[in-house]
Design a protein around this motif. Structure first.
Motif, PDB file in Angstrom:
ATOM      1  N   GLU A   7      -2.644   4.020   9.407  1.00 32.76           N
ATOM      2  CA  GLU A   7      -1.495   4.829   8.987  1.00 32.76           C
ATOM      3  C   GLU A   7      -0.369   3.935   8.494  1.00 32.76           C
ATOM      4  OE1 GLU A   7       1.089   6.900  11.557  1.00 32.76           O
ATOM      5  OE2 GLU A   7       1.248   5.286  13.015  1.00 32.76           O
ATOM      6  N   VAL A   8       0.537   4.539   7.722  1.00 28.88           N
ATOM      7  CA  VAL A   8       1.724   3.854   7.213  1.00 28.88           C
ATOM      8  C   VAL A   8       2.894   4.829   7.301  1.00 28.88           C
ATOM      9  CG1 VAL A   8       2.806   2.908   5.129  1.00 28.88           C
ATOM     10  CG2 VAL A   8       0.475   2.288   5.692  1.00 28.88           C
ATOM     11  N   VAL A   9       4.080   4.304   7.544  1.00 28.80           N
ATOM     12  CA  VAL A   9       5.285   5.131   7.516  1.00 28.80           C
ATOM     13  C   VAL A   9       6.244   4.576   6.470  1.00 28.80           C
ATOM     14  CG1 VAL A   9       5.042   5.784   9.941  1.00 28.80           C
ATOM     15  CG2 VAL A   9       6.500   3.838   9.333  1.00 28.80           C
ATOM     16  N   SER A  10       7.065   5.435   5.923  1.00 29.95           N
ATOM     17  CA  SER A  10       8.015   5.038   4.877  1.00 29.95           C
ATOM     18  C   SER A  10       9.273   4.425   5.494  1.00 29.95           C
ATOM     19  CB  SER A  10       8.414   6.268   4.058  1.00 29.95           C
ATOM     20  OG  SER A  10       9.270   7.108   4.833  1.00 29.95           O
ATOM     21  N   PRO A  11      10.122   3.818   4.669  1.00 30.17           N
ATOM     22  CA  PRO A  11      11.393   3.295   5.176  1.00 30.17           C
ATOM     23  C   PRO A  11      12.271   4.348   5.850  1.00 30.17           C
ATOM     24  CG  PRO A  11      10.951   2.370   3.021  1.00 30.17           C
ATOM     25  CD  PRO A  11       9.896   3.426   3.257  1.00 30.17           C
ATOM     26  N   VAL A 260       1.587  -0.868  11.691  1.00 26.85           N
ATOM     27  CA  VAL A 260       1.955  -0.523  10.315  1.00 26.85           C
ATOM     28  C   VAL A 260       2.414  -1.764   9.560  1.00 26.85           C
ATOM     29  CG1 VAL A 260       3.659   0.733   8.919  1.00 26.85           C
ATOM     30  CG2 VAL A 260       2.541   1.868  10.847  1.00 26.85           C
ATOM     31  N   ASP A 261       3.176  -2.623  10.229  1.00 21.44           N
ATOM     32  CA  ASP A 261       3.734  -3.813   9.593  1.00 21.44           C
ATOM     33  C   ASP A 261       2.685  -4.875   9.296  1.00 21.44           C
ATOM     34  OD1 ASP A 261       6.368  -3.208   9.211  1.00 21.44           O
ATOM     35  OD2 ASP A 261       7.041  -3.983  11.138  1.00 21.44           O
ATOM     36  N   GLY A 377       6.456  -3.782   4.842  1.00 22.49           N
ATOM     37  CA  GLY A 377       5.385  -4.376   5.635  1.00 22.49           C
ATOM     38  C   GLY A 377       5.519  -5.880   5.640  1.00 22.49           C
ATOM     39  N   GLN A 378       5.210  -6.499   6.767  1.00 20.35           N
ATOM     40  CA  GLN A 378       5.447  -7.931   6.929  1.00 20.35           C
ATOM     41  C   GLN A 378       4.448  -8.786   6.152  1.00 20.35           C
ATOM     42  OE1 GLN A 378       7.995  -9.363   8.656  1.00 20.35           O
ATOM     43  NE2 GLN A 378       8.858  -7.371   9.191  1.00 20.35           N
ATOM     44  N   VAL A 379       3.300  -8.242   5.827  1.00 19.50           N
ATOM     45  CA  VAL A 379       2.265  -8.974   5.102  1.00 19.50           C
ATOM     46  C   VAL A 379       1.626  -8.060   4.069  1.00 19.50           C
ATOM     47  CG1 VAL A 379       1.731 -10.572   6.982  1.00 19.50           C
ATOM     48  CG2 VAL A 379       0.552  -8.366   6.870  1.00 19.50           C
TER      49      VAL A 379
END
Length: 400
Positions: A7-11, A260-261, A377-379
């Protein structure tokens, strides 16, 4: 079937709001003072933003400065008071109250970090993991890559069309590898399921919302060999109503979106968050270094996927351990022992080495900003310094 989901979340997600505010503070301090030491946690709840932690910096920011950083960050995220959502449905910047609870960094820590002779000791003990896979062009697992593609598509639409959608968005992608063997060999067969939740204004019918989101999926540029619009299970705003959103209706805290990050749950993650911390904190810099090494291993064709673990002791510059795990996908003639030894012998991996390598003490609009990293995302973003494949020939030489 053999399924894997990320999963991913937006800013605009409350946890990401906290991360972005925290890293906006890191940016402000390091740009003003490259030697600043920052660890500023952020808690967002309703109309309240609480900043706590420790800072030692020549920037000398006042409480008024911190209030401006918070409100500017929220406005950039999309909580700018200009959307069609009213004050009961989402956060408006004029309503935000900021409480600043910051202390100076403990001298007990500082004496181990800033050492005589110019060496920098690790800002804390801990373990960090970097990962890479040949499943996508960015050498990231496919599930989180495509979840990010969809999240960015919907989020940027919401920024431009705030009379329709809000910015607190979640996406989720399930990949079908067919078999466990395909999973182990980085060979996804198709996108099995897509889930998107995006807030819509009160007067939009759910049928219209779902048609809008479906159109964005079809237009997102997902690989045609993996995405079949007629055979992919798709859930769009599954509850049927999603109007109230953002920090006004859910609390947010720095460091709650580590999966997520990083790698979407496909690989191990370290023990600490990246956001809120300056570059001497190895939770941040160690991840970047480990990802850089893992990406080079895979991009050089030495393995289909690889995890690199690095560990540190507080106040000690050199890592306490470095190891590579290629999950049995390393090419003939090499093994994980050889890869691990190669990394240890060729890369110092001290905080100073990592800082110089990626210019972590020089964030700017022209290079990178930590707040932008927190939002994307950090990477896995090709424009980050730690994503550059600038030593590929050195790794490829291991084939000979």
């Amino acid at each position: 079937m053999y399924l894997f989901t990320s999963e991913v979340v937006s800013p605009g997600h409350p946890d990401k709001c906290a991360d972005i505010i925290a890293d906006s503070i890191v940016d402000a301090h390091i740009i003003a003072d490259p030697n600043a030491r920052v660890a500023s946690e952020v808690f967002v709840a309703g109309k309240n933003v609480i900043i706590g932690g420790e800072v030692t910096s020549k920037a000398n920011l006042t409480d008024k400065d911190y209030v401006k950083i918070v409100k500017d960050a929220l406005a950039k995220i999309g909580y700018d008071g200009k959307s069609t959502f009213d004050r009961t449905q989402t956060l408006h910047p004029d309503d935000v109250k900021v409480q600043v609870l910051l202390n100076q960094q403990s001298p007990d820590i500082n004496q181990g970090v800033d050492q005589e002779g110019g060496e920098t000791g690790a800002g804390d003990q801990g373990i960090m993991f970097g990962f890479a896979s040949n499943e996508t062009a960015d050498f990231m697992p496919s599930a989180i890559t495509y979840a990010r593609v969809l999240c960015e598509k919907v989020y940027h639409f919401a920024l431009k069309h705030n009379h329709k959608l809000g910015v607190d968005i979640k996406t989720q992608v399930t990949m079908d590898y067919g078999t466990k063997e395909n999973f182990e060999n980085c060979e996804p067969q198709k996108i099995h399921t897509i889930v998107i939740s995006a807030p819509s204004v009160e007067n939009m019918d759910i049928t219209e919302v779902r048609a809008l989101l479906k159109g964005m999926i079809d237009d997102a540029g997902l690989p045609t060999n993996l995405y079949d619009p007629n055979n992919t299970i798709i859930h769009l705003n599954p509850t049927g109503r999603y109007v109230n959103h953002g920090p006004l209706h859910d609390s947010g805290l720095t460091g709650r979106k580590l999966i997520v990050d990083s790698f979407g749950g496909y690989a191990p993650i370290g023990g600490g968050a990246q956001s809120s911390k300056d570059y001497t904190k190895v939770d941040r810099s160690g991840l970047y270094a480990a990802r850089w090494i893992a990406k080079h291993i895979v991009a050089a064709g030495l393995a289909k996927k690889a995890t690199v673990q690095i560990s540190y002791a507080i106040g000690v510059a050199k890592p306490t351990s470095v190891s590579v795990d290629s999950y049995g996908t390393v090419i003939e003639g090499l093994n994980d022992d050889i890869l691990s030894t190669f990394v240890i012998e060729n890369f110092a991996l001290t905080p100073n080495w990592i800082t110089r390598k990626f210019s972590l003490d020089k964030p700017s609009a022209e290079t990178f900003l930590y707040a932008d990293v927190a939002s994307r995302g950090q990477v896995g973003q090709s424009d980050y310094p730690w994503e550059k494949l600038d030593s590929l020939e050195m790794f490829k030489a291991l084939k000979k």
